[in-house]
Design a protein around this motif. Structure first.
Motif, PDB file in Angstrom:
ATOM      1  N   ASP A  31      10.717 -11.127   4.234  1.00 12.14           N
ATOM      2  CA  ASP A  31      11.672 -12.087   4.792  1.00 12.14           C
ATOM      3  C   ASP A  31      11.901 -11.814   6.278  1.00 12.14           C
ATOM      4  N   ALA A  32      11.740 -10.563   6.689  1.00 13.42           N
ATOM      5  CA  ALA A  32      11.753 -10.164   8.101  1.00 13.42           C
ATOM      6  C   ALA A  32      10.567  -9.230   8.293  1.00 13.42           C
ATOM      7  N   SER A  33      10.279  -8.876   9.518  1.00  8.31           N
ATOM      8  CA  SER A  33       9.180  -7.949   9.763  1.00  8.31           C
ATOM      9  C   SER A  33       9.554  -6.565   9.242  1.00  8.31           C
ATOM     10  N   LEU A  34       8.552  -5.750   8.981  1.00  4.26           N
ATOM     11  CA  LEU A  34       8.808  -4.376   8.565  1.00  4.26           C
ATOM     12  C   LEU A  34       9.602  -3.634   9.633  1.00  4.26           C
ATOM     13  N   ASN A  35       9.302  -3.909  10.890  1.00  3.21           N
ATOM     14  CA  ASN A  35      10.000  -3.258  11.982  1.00  3.21           C
ATOM     15  C   ASN A  35      11.495  -3.578  11.928  1.00  3.21           C
ATOM     16  N   THR A  36      11.830  -4.857  11.780  1.00  7.24           N
ATOM     17  CA  THR A  36      13.234  -5.262  11.705  1.00  7.24           C
ATOM     18  C   THR A  36      13.907  -4.666  10.475  1.00  7.24           C
ATOM     19  N   TRP A  37      13.214  -4.687   9.366  1.00  6.81           N
ATOM     20  CA  TRP A  37      13.740  -4.131   8.110  1.00  6.81           C
ATOM     21  C   TRP A  37      14.073  -2.651   8.276  1.00  6.81           C
ATOM     22  N   LEU A  38      13.170  -1.907   8.928  1.00  8.62           N
ATOM     23  CA  LEU A  38      13.389  -0.483   9.145  1.00  8.62           C
ATOM     24  C   LEU A  38      14.507  -0.230  10.153  1.00  8.62           C
ATOM     25  N   VAL A  39      14.602  -1.078  11.175  1.00  7.41           N
ATOM     26  CA  VAL A  39      15.686  -0.929  12.148  1.00  7.41           C
ATOM     27  C   VAL A  39      17.036  -1.079  11.465  1.00  7.41           C
ATOM     28  N   GLU A  67      15.504  10.368   7.519  1.00 12.42           N
ATOM     29  CA  GLU A  67      16.218   9.938   6.312  1.00 12.42           C
ATOM     30  C   GLU A  67      16.016   8.448   6.066  1.00 12.42           C
ATOM     31  N   ALA A  68      15.964   7.667   7.147  1.00  9.63           N
ATOM     32  CA  ALA A  68      15.737   6.223   7.002  1.00  9.63           C
ATOM     33  C   ALA A  68      14.367   5.952   6.396  1.00  9.63           C
ATOM     34  N   TYR A  69      13.361   6.686   6.838  1.00  7.94           N
ATOM     35  CA  TYR A  69      12.028   6.525   6.258  1.00  7.94           C
ATOM     36  C   TYR A  69      12.027   6.882   4.770  1.00  7.94           C
ATOM     37  N   PHE A  70      12.730   7.969   4.444  1.00  4.42           N
ATOM     38  CA  PHE A  70      12.793   8.402   3.048  1.00  4.42           C
ATOM     39  C   PHE A  70      13.438   7.329   2.178  1.00  4.42           C
ATOM     40  N   LYS A  71      14.546   6.763   2.681  1.00  6.39           N
ATOM     41  CA  LYS A  71      15.239   5.720   1.918  1.00  6.39           C
ATOM     42  C   LYS A  71      14.387   4.460   1.828  1.00  6.39           C
ATOM     43  N   TYR A 120      11.129   4.316   1.898  1.00  7.03           N
ATOM     44  CA  TYR A 120       9.990   4.585   1.001  1.00  7.03           C
ATOM     45  C   TYR A 120      10.368   4.359  -0.457  1.00  7.03           C
ATOM     46  N   ARG A 121      11.582   4.762  -0.809  1.00  4.58           N
ATOM     47  CA  ARG A 121      12.005   4.647  -2.195  1.00  4.58           C
ATOM     48  C   ARG A 121      12.170   3.201  -2.648  1.00  4.58           C
ATOM     49  N   VAL A 122      12.398   2.286  -1.680  1.00  3.84           N
ATOM     50  CA  VAL A 122      12.582   0.880  -2.056  1.00  3.84           C
ATOM     51  C   VAL A 122      11.493  -0.003  -1.429  1.00  3.84           C
ATOM     52  N   MET A 123      10.389   0.623  -0.999  1.00  5.22           N
ATOM     53  CA  MET A 123       9.341  -0.119  -0.313  1.00  5.22           C
ATOM     54  C   MET A 123       8.786  -1.250  -1.177  1.00  5.22           C
ATOM     55  N   ALA A 124       8.750  -1.046  -2.472  1.00  2.00           N
ATOM     56  CA  ALA A 124       8.210  -2.078  -3.365  1.00  2.00           C
ATOM     57  C   ALA A 124       9.048  -3.349  -3.348  1.00  2.00           C
ATOM     58  N   SER A 125      10.291  -3.249  -2.876  1.00  6.58           N
ATOM     59  CA  SER A 125      11.169  -4.426  -2.851  1.00  6.58           C
ATOM     60  C   SER A 125      10.978  -5.267  -1.592  1.00  6.58           C
ATOM     61  N   PHE A 126      10.189  -4.781  -0.615  1.00  9.61           N
ATOM     62  CA  PHE A 126       9.987  -5.527   0.625  1.00  9.61           C
ATOM     63  C   PHE A 126       9.209  -6.803   0.340  1.00  9.61           C
ATOM     64  N   ARG A 181       0.834  -1.208   0.000  1.00 14.83           N
ATOM     65  CA  ARG A 181       0.000   0.000   0.000  1.00 14.83           C
ATOM     66  C   ARG A 181       0.865   1.253   0.000  1.00 14.83           C
ATOM     67  N   ILE A 182       1.931   1.226   0.802  1.00 13.82           N
ATOM     68  CA  ILE A 182       2.824   2.384   0.858  1.00 13.82           C
ATOM     69  C   ILE A 182       3.520   2.585  -0.482  1.00 13.82           C
ATOM     70  N   ALA A 183       3.973   1.492  -1.080  1.00 14.21           N
ATOM     71  CA  ALA A 183       4.660   1.574  -2.381  1.00 14.21           C
ATOM     72  C   ALA A 183       3.743   2.136  -3.460  1.00 14.21           C
ATOM     73  N   ARG A 184       2.432   1.909  -3.296  1.00 18.19           N
ATOM     74  CA  ARG A 184       1.464   2.436  -4.272  1.00 18.19           C
ATOM     75  C   ARG A 184       1.031   3.857  -3.954  1.00 18.19           C
ATOM     76  N   GLY A 185       1.648   4.465  -2.942  1.00 20.29           N
ATOM     77  CA  GLY A 185       1.376   5.872  -2.649  1.00 20.29           C
ATOM     78  C   GLY A 185       0.316   6.125  -1.603  1.00 20.29           C
ATOM     79  N   ASP A 186      -0.015   5.122  -0.801  1.00 19.26           N
ATOM     80  CA  ASP A 186      -1.029   5.287   0.238  1.00 19.26           C
ATOM     81  C   ASP A 186      -0.412   6.035   1.421  1.00 19.26           C
ATOM     82  N   SER A 187      -0.733   7.321   1.549  1.00 16.56           N
ATOM     83  CA  SER A 187      -0.136   8.139   2.606  1.00 16.56           C
ATOM     84  C   SER A 187      -0.631   7.745   3.990  1.00 16.56           C
ATOM     85  N   GLU A 188      -1.879   7.285   4.089  1.00 10.30           N
ATOM     86  CA  GLU A 188      -2.404   6.858   5.388  1.00 10.30           C
ATOM     87  C   GLU A 188      -1.643   5.631   5.898  1.00 10.30           C
TER      88      GLU A 188
END
Length: 235
Positions: A76-84, A61-65, A67-73, A21-28
């Motif tokens: 394999d790990a949780s989103l939380n771990t991936w972001l950490v 900056e981490a969120y920005f980076k 977001y740019r590759v969110m479609a590649s998630f 959803r985020i990769a498709r531009g869902d701001s919510e």
């Protein structure tokens, strides 16, 4: 949080669905993710950079980076771990840049107190405690934060994720890309160092506990002398 890509029945995991959803531009969806992960990511960045403003910038900056590759998630790990992982890499990069700017001056030599935050924590704002208890809690928290800041870098990162964020050994190992045994060793070492630091702080303050000098002493002397109908001599 499930680390599997598919739920029973073949459905896509919530994290993969949210990332899509985020990769498709869902701001919510993006706002929901940030509100869910902000505290963990901030604490992670803060454990590396030891500066409130730098930590906030690193998280942004981490969120920005991310977001740019969110479609590649792929889950394999949780989103939380991936972001950490992303915020750890971003924070370490900023730390290296800072050291270069400072001519490789060790961080331990910089000194300085933790900045006073103008806003209260959410816990303090909602606690309804008397003001003096709120002040005591704030002082205790500041003492703990200052002692955690003094832990060696590798121990501090593990301690924040393990003790404060309450991640499992496996999650911390995954986030920091280190063996589980190393997580355990660093965590117990960090606890021991922190305990010793706090014990020293408490021992140094014992002599001044329940101090009776100054205004309190003068006030009692004056009150007793007044009851006796005499005037306390000026010192």
């Amino acid at each position: 949080m499930s680390l599997t890509l598919l739920k029973p029945g073949g459905a896509v995991s919530p994290d993969v669905e949210l990332a899509g959803r985020i990769a498709r531009g869902d701001s919510e969806a993006l706002c929901a993710l940030m509100r869910r992960c902000n505290q963990t990511l901030y604490r992670t960045a803060r454990s590396i950079l030891r500066d409130d403003a730098d930590a906030e910038e690193a998280v942004q900056e981490a969120y920005f980076k991310a977001y740019r590759v969110m479609a590649s998630f792929r889950g394999d790990a949780s989103l939380n771990t991936w972001l950490v992982r992303i915020v750890v890499n971003e924070s370490k990069q900023r730390l290296r840049q800072r050291k270069r700017r400072l001519g490789l001056v060790p961080l331990a030599d910089l000194g300085g107190d933790l900045p006073d935050l103008p806003e209260k924590s959410m816990y303090e704002a909602a606690s309804g405690l008397p003001p003096e208890q709120v002040v005591l809690q704030a002082q205790t928290r500041k003492l703990l934060e200052s002692k955690i800041d003094q832990l060696p870098d590798t121990f501090r990162m593990v301690f924040v994720l393990r003790a404060i964020e309450e991640m499992s050994v496996e999650e911390v190992a995954d986030c920091l890309d280190i063996p589980g045994a190393t997580v355990r060793t660093r965590y117990f070492r960090a606890r021991a160092l922190l305990r010793k630091a706090l014990e020293r702080e408490m021992a140094d303050g014992l002599n001044s506990a329940f101090s009776f000098a100054g205004d309190r002493c003068d006030r009692i002397v004056a009150a007793v002398m007044e009851r006796l109908g005499a005037t306390a001599p000026h010192r």
